[in-house]
Scaffold this active site. Structure first.
Site, mmCIF file in Angstrom:
data_model
loop_
_atom_site.group_PDB
_atom_site.id
_atom_site.type_symbol
_atom_site.label_atom_id
_atom_site.label_comp_id
_atom_site.label_asym_id
_atom_site.label_seq_id
_atom_site.Cartn_x
_atom_site.Cartn_y
_atom_site.Cartn_z
ATOM 1 N N GLU A 1 26.668 72.951 54.773
ATOM 2 C CA GLU A 1 27.995 72.878 55.370
ATOM 3 C C GLU A 1 28.895 72.032 54.471
ATOM 4 O OE1 GLU A 1 27.882 71.500 59.415
ATOM 5 O OE2 GLU A 1 30.062 71.482 59.612
ATOM 6 N N ASN B 1 30.364 72.727 62.351
ATOM 7 C CA ASN B 1 31.633 72.364 62.995
ATOM 8 C C ASN B 1 32.816 72.554 62.046
ATOM 9 O OD1 ASN B 1 30.115 71.645 65.208
ATOM 10 N ND2 ASN B 1 30.089 69.467 64.728
ATOM 11 N N ASN C 1 30.729 79.139 65.390
ATOM 12 C CA ASN C 1 29.679 78.122 65.469
ATOM 13 C C ASN C 1 29.835 77.298 66.742
ATOM 14 O OD1 ASN C 1 27.615 76.177 64.216
ATOM 15 N ND2 ASN C 1 29.343 74.806 64.620
ATOM 16 N N GLU C 2 28.772 77.193 67.503
ATOM 17 C CA GLU C 2 28.709 76.298 68.679
ATOM 18 C C GLU C 2 30.015 76.308 69.483
ATOM 19 O OE1 GLU C 2 27.332 72.385 67.490
ATOM 20 O OE2 GLU C 2 25.315 73.152 67.136
ATOM 21 N N TYR D 1 18.323 69.903 67.916
ATOM 22 C CA TYR D 1 17.927 68.730 67.122
ATOM 23 C C TYR D 1 17.200 67.775 68.055
ATOM 24 C CZ TYR D 1 21.485 70.297 63.748
ATOM 25 O OH TYR D 1 22.237 71.020 62.849
ATOM 26 N N GLU E 1 20.139 76.408 63.501
ATOM 27 C CA GLU E 1 20.158 74.960 63.227
ATOM 28 C C GLU E 1 18.972 74.340 63.949
ATOM 29 O OE1 GLU E 1 23.814 72.708 63.562
ATOM 30 O OE2 GLU E 1 25.009 74.494 63.110
ATOM 31 N N GLN F 1 20.029 70.276 57.644
ATOM 32 C CA GLN F 1 20.609 71.153 56.641
ATOM 33 C C GLN F 1 19.732 71.103 55.394
ATOM 34 O OE1 GLN F 1 24.883 70.626 56.326
ATOM 35 N NE2 GLN F 1 25.151 70.647 58.517
#
Ligand code: AHR
Length: 500
Positions: free
Chosen positions: A27, A72, A172-173, A244, A291, A345
């Site tokens: 990212e 993000n 994303n999210e 996570y 992720e 990542q």
């Protein structure tokens, strides 16, 4: 010492692994790109400014895809800022991470880097400030053969041939209230469908991923997923999952993270099956777990409005590596449903590869479980029958031994990954009769001081060890598994006369 038995039957299978399970993520965040993979002027930089010392480690991981450019960051990113002559590219505020983005690196540079690193690109289109039209234009820029405004611009900027990026995330999210222009599930679902239509009209060979929950801890989970699946069932191929974990003070609970991750996948598999039935559909919705990692979010620091600041640079311990091993094994154990997975990542930002600006590169502890899963985890995942001791963790009944078995008929090998989360050694009996006789090729083990971390001065503090193999040819064997350890047990089938 406790005992466990694993009985493996070569025809009792979960599924073939998809190569894309061994993917990662980069990212525009912190030093992931700038002074991570891209650092013109570094002694090991090539003519494009890519760090060759980093590329070497990335190639070792043998990644299928790398997801790019966020995260993000994606939800405020205008991809057009990152193309054309660098001196004309605008410097912008990145509102997601409160940093300054120079745009010296964009999709053309990432395409060149991906070729050198041996991985394909998993692209992503902005569903925050971005529009369906801009998403279609990005696909046109990357994939259209030529003769149109955007595809000709790509040619002018150095890429005469289409990039052929076949896999794309639609946002994303978007369930996260932290996301720039966050949407509710219905609004996102509708926007994702309209975006998917435009992207596929430009290139009907692409595959698409819609946003599932950012985590099962989200208040909107799992309703978000159900609604998004209902909207997008006919228009996308995959739903994304993110997760996570961090150590909240109890090592055993932390080691048990795989139990929670397994439940997360099972729940959403049920949701996907429900939606398939509701739609009277034929196709299965598969998952892109794009992720996953250990991330100490509670300790997250901020450096406002700096360019490429050193943020989210978690330094991983052996304990973290064991948790990553359990998470990676969970993904393989769900190979029938999870087709794509990105360790998040790749460089510097919560990453297996760590760099010094202008200096050295380091393998973090989590490099190793990912490396071995990538190296030996491709093949047919088996469904062993396991008799293992259990204990209560925060996630309920928890097996003290977690296992994943992968059979590769083409080279006659079987690999058993084992994670012993018990505080003492365990004796494991492996029953392998259906394979005939086997010889043990290798026994790798990751164990030791749970708090050990690799540093530039002590880069091998966490390093897998080769242990003695069980000698001879056999159809069952016993192996000792050290306390709190990850093991890679590799076997080769013997030929009919019993010789290796
Ligand atoms: O990987 C770090 C961040 O975690 C990503 O930007 C976001 O998608 C997730 O919340």
């Amino acid at each position: 010492m406790k005992n466990a038995t694993i009985h493996m039957e070569k025809d009792f299978r979960v599924a073939e692994t998809d190569d894309r399970l061994f993917s990662s993520f980069l990212e525009h965040l912190g030093r992931a790109i700038y002074s991570g993979i891209y650092e013109p002027g570094h002694p090991r930089a090539d003519g494009d400014g890519f760090r060759t010392d980093v590329i070497q480690l990335v190639r070792e991981l043998n990644l299928s895809h790398v997801r790019y450019p966020g995260g993000n960051f994606l939800s405020g990113y205008d991809w057009k800022d990152g193309i054309g002559p660098k001196e004309n590219r605008p410097r912008r505020l990145d509102l997601a991470w409160r940093t300054v983005e120079s745009n010296r690196f964009g999709i053309d540079e990432f395409y060149d880097w991906s070729k050198k690193s041996g991985a394909q690109i998993m692209g992503a289109v902005n569903m925050g400030t971005g529009t369906p039209k801009e998403a279609g234009e990005l696909v046109e820029y990357c994939n259209f053969r030529g003769g149109t405004y955007w595809s000709d611009l790509r040619k002018q900027y150095g890429h005469p041939e289409p990039m052929n990026i076949k896999l794309w995330c639609i946002g994303n999210e978007m369930d996260g209230e932290w996301q720039i222009c966050h949407l509710d599930a219905d609004d996102y679902g509708k926007k994702a469908v309209e975006t998917a239509k435009i992207m596929r009209w430009v290139d009907d060979s692409i595959e698409l991923v819609a946003c599932g929950s950012a985590s099962p801890l989200q208040r909107s989970y799992p309703e978000w997923d159900r609604k998004v699946m209902e909207h997008t069932y006919h228009d996308v191929d995959y739903i994304s999952l993110h997760r996570y974990y961090e150590n909240e003070g109890n090592d055993f609970d932390f080691l048990a993270s795989f139990v929670d991750m397994d439940r997360f996948i099972n729940t959403l598999s049920g949701t996907a099956d429900y939606v398939k039935a509701l739609k009277r559909g034929k196709k299965d919705l598969y998952f892109s777990f794009d992720e996953w990692n250990v991330w100490y979010q509670q300790k997250q620091e901020r450096r406002d409005w700096m360019e490429a600041p050193d943020i989210l640079e978690d330094r991983y311990s052996l304990l973290d590596a064991l948790v990553v091993a359990g998470m990676g094994m969970t993904l393989l154990n769900h190979a029938d449903r999870v087709k794509i997975a990105c360790l998040a990542q790749l460089v510097n930002v919560i990453a297996p590869v760590f760099t010094e600006k202008g200096g050295r590169v380091l393998k973090q502890s989590i490099f190793y479980p990912f490396l071995y899963l990538s190296r030996y985890g491709r093949g047919t995942v088996l469904k062993p029958v396991a008799k293992v001791p259990v204990e209560e963790s925060r996630y309920g009944e928890t097996p003290l031994l977690y296992q994943t078995a992968v059979y590769r008929p083409e080279d006659g090998t079987v690999t058993v990954f084992c994670l012993n989360i018990d505080r003492e050694e365990m004796e494991l009996e492996l029953e392998l009769r259906s394979f005939g006789r086997l010889a043990m090729l290798e026994h790798l083990c990751l164990d030791g001081d749970l708090q050990a971390r690799n540093t530039f001065d002590n880069p091998n503090a966490v390093l897998p060890k080769a242990l003695p193999v069980v000698p001879g040819a056999f159809s069952e064997c016993t192996v000792r598994l050290r306390k709190q350890s990850f093991h890679v047990l590799r076997f080769r089938l013997c030929s009919d006369d019993g010789h290796q």
